[in-house]
Write a protein that holds these residues in place. Structure first.
Motif, PDB file in Angstrom:
ATOM      1  N   ASP A   1      32.390 -16.960 -36.922  1.00 52.25           N
ATOM      2  CA  ASP A   1      31.350 -16.425 -37.812  1.00 52.25           C
ATOM      3  C   ASP A   1      31.731 -14.997 -38.193  1.00 52.25           C
ATOM      4  OD1 ASP A   1      30.728 -14.905 -35.569  1.00 52.25           O
ATOM      5  OD2 ASP A   1      28.935 -16.037 -35.053  1.00 52.25           O
ATOM      6  N   MET A   2      30.786 -14.266 -38.809  1.00 51.99           N
ATOM      7  CA  MET A   2      31.127 -12.917 -39.273  1.00 51.99           C
ATOM      8  C   MET A   2      31.428 -11.957 -38.107  1.00 51.99           C
ATOM      9  SD  MET A   2      27.311 -11.656 -40.352  1.00 51.99           S
ATOM     10  CE  MET A   2      27.749 -10.004 -40.778  1.00 51.99           C
ATOM     11  N   HIS A   3      31.045 -12.348 -36.893  1.00 53.71           N
ATOM     12  CA  HIS A   3      31.237 -11.442 -35.757  1.00 53.71           C
ATOM     13  C   HIS A   3      32.585 -11.633 -35.063  1.00 53.71           C
ATOM     14  CE1 HIS A   3      27.101 -10.463 -36.341  1.00 53.71           C
ATOM     15  NE2 HIS A   3      26.709 -11.696 -36.093  1.00 53.71           N
ATOM     16  N   ALA A   4      33.054 -12.870 -35.002  1.00 54.88           N
ATOM     17  CA  ALA A   4      34.286 -13.144 -34.248  1.00 54.88           C
ATOM     18  C   ALA A   4      34.843 -14.515 -34.631  1.00 54.88           C
ATOM     19  CB  ALA A   4      33.988 -13.118 -32.747  1.00 54.88           C
ATOM     20  N   SER A   5      36.173 -14.614 -34.605  1.00 51.96           N
ATOM     21  CA  SER A   5      36.808 -15.914 -34.877  1.00 51.96           C
ATOM     22  C   SER A   5      36.812 -16.755 -33.595  1.00 51.96           C
ATOM     23  CB  SER A   5      38.250 -15.697 -35.344  1.00 51.96           C
ATOM     24  OG  SER A   5      38.999 -15.176 -34.261  1.00 51.96           O
ATOM     25  N   ALA A   6      37.109 -18.043 -33.753  1.00 53.02           N
ATOM     26  CA  ALA A   6      37.177 -18.934 -32.589  1.00 53.02           C
ATOM     27  C   ALA A   6      38.270 -18.474 -31.624  1.00 53.02           C
ATOM     28  CB  ALA A   6      37.439 -20.366 -33.061  1.00 53.02           C
ATOM     29  N   ASP A   7      39.423 -18.038 -32.173  1.00 52.94           N
ATOM     30  CA  ASP A   7      40.516 -17.570 -31.301  1.00 52.94           C
ATOM     31  C   ASP A   7      40.106 -16.336 -30.504  1.00 52.94           C
ATOM     32  OD1 ASP A   7      42.314 -19.537 -31.946  1.00 52.94           O
ATOM     33  OD2 ASP A   7      43.128 -18.438 -33.660  1.00 52.94           O
ATOM     34  N   TYR A   8      39.409 -15.441 -31.189  1.00 51.08           N
ATOM     35  CA  TYR A   8      38.942 -14.214 -30.516  1.00 51.08           C
ATOM     36  C   TYR A   8      37.978 -14.578 -29.395  1.00 51.08           C
ATOM     37  CZ  TYR A   8      37.037  -9.438 -30.150  1.00 51.08           C
ATOM     38  OH  TYR A   8      36.637  -8.204 -29.716  1.00 51.08           O
ATOM     39  N   ARG A   9      37.066 -15.522 -29.692  1.00 48.84           N
ATOM     40  CA  ARG A   9      36.099 -15.944 -28.660  1.00 48.84           C
ATOM     41  C   ARG A   9      36.810 -16.611 -27.484  1.00 48.84           C
ATOM     42  NH1 ARG A   9      32.084 -16.315 -33.048  1.00 48.84           N
ATOM     43  NH2 ARG A   9      30.137 -15.456 -32.236  1.00 48.84           N
ATOM     44  N   ALA A  10      37.844 -17.429 -27.781  1.00 47.00           N
ATOM     45  CA  ALA A  10      38.575 -18.107 -26.686  1.00 47.00           C
ATOM     46  C   ALA A  10      39.159 -17.057 -25.740  1.00 47.00           C
ATOM     47  CB  ALA A  10      39.669 -19.001 -27.258  1.00 47.00           C
ATOM     48  N   ASN A  11      39.732 -16.009 -26.323  1.00 47.75           N
ATOM     49  CA  ASN A  11      40.308 -14.948 -25.481  1.00 47.75           C
ATOM     50  C   ASN A  11      39.209 -14.211 -24.700  1.00 47.75           C
ATOM     51  OD1 ASN A  11      42.560 -13.268 -24.623  1.00 47.75           O
ATOM     52  ND2 ASN A  11      41.476 -11.677 -25.731  1.00 47.75           N
ATOM     53  N   LEU A  12      38.075 -13.973 -25.389  1.00 49.63           N
ATOM     54  CA  LEU A  12      36.961 -13.267 -24.718  1.00 49.63           C
ATOM     55  C   LEU A  12      36.417 -14.057 -23.530  1.00 49.63           C
ATOM     56  CD1 LEU A  12      34.407 -11.672 -27.226  1.00 49.63           C
ATOM     57  CD2 LEU A  12      35.681 -10.562 -25.387  1.00 49.63           C
TER      58      LEU A  12
END
Ligand SMILES: Cc1cc2nc3c(=O)[nH]c(=O)nc-3n(C[C@H](O)[C@H](O)[C@H](O)COP(=O)(O)OP(=O)(O)OC[C@H]3O[C@@H](n4cnc5c(N)ncnc54)[C@H](O)[C@@H]3O)c2cc1C
Length: 269
Positions: A244-255
């Motif tokens: 979404d506008m806050h974070a990509s799926a890849d970014y969330r996976a790393n988080l």
């Protein structure tokens, strides 16, 4: 403003009866429902207020069993001395919800019934292997949360409490949206007695495209060694994560890895 009938329920039975009126909806803290009504996303004919029903309020700890009434506010959960001792991770999670106004009005029952994909309590309920108790039945948290803003609750069903066995170790870490304070990713880790054996459960909120889920690769790694270092080797796929506008799926996976690592470190003290 359109008109709506307000009813204050005196008991759970009273609430269940009043819910049969028109297109009635339960009102607890109103922190989600009232904004939804203001923006016309919800337009109930009647509101049945359960926030003053004494039987739905408070935290009880008996041995290792923790029971929290559905109308207990986030502030009450965060400051309850018995809970701070039995399961400090859950008290701390409640202290991270929204802002003081939200914490003084919003309730645990309203939060789990609403099942916002970025809400904090669903992760705790799933990781703790909690039971959701309603006026009709008991539902395992694993089966309760169905999808985005969806649960298995049926019409006329009132959540009365949540209950779980206090884990040996637990912690919650949340990477919050600085504006709303909801989780961009939140990870609750619980070790020991969550499901009756000495297992590890890791539940993730804010990231899944159908809401809360268990990070089974991380659980398997932590079951062998409950050490933050093993989390890096247990990758979470970005395939079913939100972009979404806050974070990509890849970014969330790393988080998820980063938050899980921090949660294990916090749980180990
Ligand atoms: C500015 C802001 C910031 C927030 N930040 C966060 C955050 O960081 N983390 C987070 O997790 N949440 C956050 N929230 C949401 C907040 O936690 C709400 O309190 C919660 O989502 C809803 O709880 P409520 O008691 O206000 O329920 P209500 O708004 O009264 O009701 C929500 C829904 O649940 C139903 N319901 C209520 N009680 C019951 C019951 N006993 N049985 C069955 N159904 C019931 C209602 O009919 C309605 O559909 C935020 C909200 C706001 C406004």
């Amino acid at each position: 403003m359109y008109s709506v009938n307000y009813h204050r329920a005196n008991s759970v039975a009273d609430a269940a009866k009043l819910l049969k009126t028109g297109d009635a909806k339960l009102l607890s803290g109103g922190m989600t429902l009232i904004p939804a009504m203001k923006t016309r996303l919800a337009a109930p004919s009647d509101l049945v207020d359960v926030s003053r029903i004494a039987a739905l309020k408070g935290v009880k700890v008996s041995g290792k069993t923790v029971t929290i009434g559905a109308a207990t506010t986030h502030f009450e959960v965060s400051t309850d001395a018995k809970l701070q001792k039995a399961c400090p991770a859950l008290a701390e999670l409640a202290s991270m919800i929204g802002d003081p106004a939200v914490r003084h009005r919003g309730t645990i029952g309203g939060s789990i019934a609403n099942n916002d994909p970025a809400a904090d309590y669903p992760a705790a309920m799933v990781a703790l292997g909690a039971t959701i108790v309603t006026n009709k039945r008991e539902i395992a948290a694993d089966k309760f949360f169905k999808g985005l803003f969806e649960t298995v609750l049926k019409d006329g069903e009132v959540v009365t409490s949540v209950s779980f066995t206090a884990p040996a170790k637990a912690a919650y870490q949340k990477f919050r949206n600085p504006a709303s304070r909801y989780a961009i990713v939140g990870v609750f880790v619980a070790k020991g007695k969550a499901t009756g054996k000495d297992d590890v459960r890791v539940a993730v909120t804010g990231a899944g495209d159908s809401g809360v889920f268990r990070a089974k690769t991380i659980e398997a790694a932590l079951a062998k060694s409950f050490d933050p270092a093993v989390v890096a080797g247990a990758k979470v796929s970005a395939d079913s994560l939100m972009t979404d506008m806050h974070a990509s799926a890849d970014y969330r996976a790393n988080l998820i890895s980063v938050m899980a690592k921090r949660a294990v470190a916090a749980a180990n003290g």
